[in-house]
Design an enzyme around this catalytic site. Structure first.
Site, short mmCIF file in Angstrom:
data_model
loop_
_atom_site.label_atom_id
_atom_site.label_comp_id
_atom_site.label_asym_id
_atom_site.label_seq_id
_atom_site.Cartn_x
_atom_site.Cartn_y
_atom_site.Cartn_z
N HIS A 1 29.04 32.25 10.27
CA HIS A 1 30.45 32.20 9.20
C HIS A 1 31.54 32.49 9.94
O HIS A 1 31.66 33.48 10.82
CB HIS A 1 30.11 32.95 8.13
N HIS B 1 25.54 35.24 2.01
CA HIS B 1 25.00 36.60 2.66
C HIS B 1 26.06 37.58 1.78
O HIS B 1 25.71 38.45 1.16
CB HIS B 1 24.69 36.75 3.99
#
Length: 301
Positions: free
Chosen positions: A221, A167
């Protein structure tokens, strides 16, 4: 000599189209390679069952799903590029702008995915994906724990693809490319210092930053993952942009590079320091009879 839109120019335009066809084909193949790479199971690192950085909850609904990421960081930049080129009446600017954007994103997502399946880093929500046995409270003596102890495996393939953040790299690639394109068109580095340009350019930077931060908020993440993704995205955007546009510090930064197939009766005007020709869909041109043309031809020989 004939005007630019005369009958002698159509064959040259078709030669230009055909000369860039391999670029589009290669880029499409590159995207196809990304999907093939994504199917690989990949490496899964050993982990510590007492590592609290892996004990975050699994977010069923992401703040920025993949479809929204694509709209914000691919579709929006593409639309802005097309509208800007249309306002300037330059098909060539639209062609180069879109091709550079597609190239940048293709390179970025492919490289990011290669690193993901190779690094095999566990996501912060690994334990929730894995569902460790209740009796497993410590690692084997002098060892770490393998994913094979997990009681749930349907989410594990993606659970070991934390580094780097896809992303983040995609967002920073699309938004940084838009930043470069907009900065060039706004002539930001013209030594005149209009502050409104800086505020406008803050928008893509803020968008990329917020998307990257959202990945840590969803516990998809680690912070280092999104930082690495941002670096990859910025480099990918810069590389793709510079294939078709000059550096921002050059006086002609707002113009795309000339077609790789030169015309017989004209030379690029921006190389001579001329002004923009809004009627020229392929960038600025000047007849060879221009005073600067012979000098330019001799220099490049």
């Amino acid at each position: 000599m004939g005007g630019f839109r005369g009958g002698q120019q159509r064959p040259w335009r078709w030669r230009v189209f055909w000369s860039y066809l391999p670029d589009w084909v290669l880029t499409i193949v590159l995207w196809g390679a990304f999907y093939l790479v994504d199917r690989i199971d990949g490496y899964r690192r050993l982990f510590d069952v007492n590592d609290t950085s892996l004990a975050h909850p699994y977010a069923v609904k992401e703040r920025v799903p993949v479809w929204l990421l694509g709209v914000l960081c691919a579709v929006v930049p593409a639309v802005i590029i097309v509208l800007t080129a249309a306002a300037r009446r330059s098909f060539w600017d639209a062609h180069n702008g879109i091709l550079g954007l597609v190239l940048s994103l293709g390179l970025t997502v492919t490289f990011t995915d290669i690193l993901k399946i190779t690094a095999g880093r566990a996501r912060p929500d690994l334990f929730d994906r894995c569902q460790l046995p209740e009796t497993l409270t410590s690692n084997p003596t002098h060892q770490l724990t393998s994913w094979t102890v997990c009681t749930r495996t349907d989410l594990l393939k993606d659970g070991f693809r934390s580094f780097p953040s896809g992303h983040s790299s995609f967002a920073w690639c699309g938004m940084w490319y838009l930043f470069l394109y907009a900065a060039a068109k706004l002539k930001t580095y013209n030594n005149k210092g209009y502050t409104f340009k800086s505020w406008l350019l803050l928008a893509p930077i803020s968008c990329a930053s917020l998307i990257a931060i959202s990945r840590t908020m969803d516990y998809r993440h680690h912070p280092t993952d999104v930082i690495a993704g941002a670096v990859i995205g910025v480099l990918g955007a810069w590389w793709g942009y510079r294939q078709y546009y000059p550096a921002l510090i050059t006086p002609e930064s707002f113009e795309p590079f000339s077609p790789r197939i030169p015309r017989d009766d004209v030379l690029p005007l921006h190389n001579l320091g001329g002004s923009e020709n809004p009627n020229d869909g392929y960038g600025e041109t000047v007849p060879l009879s221009h005073p600067g043309a012979p000098h330019l031809r001799d220099t490049s020989a």
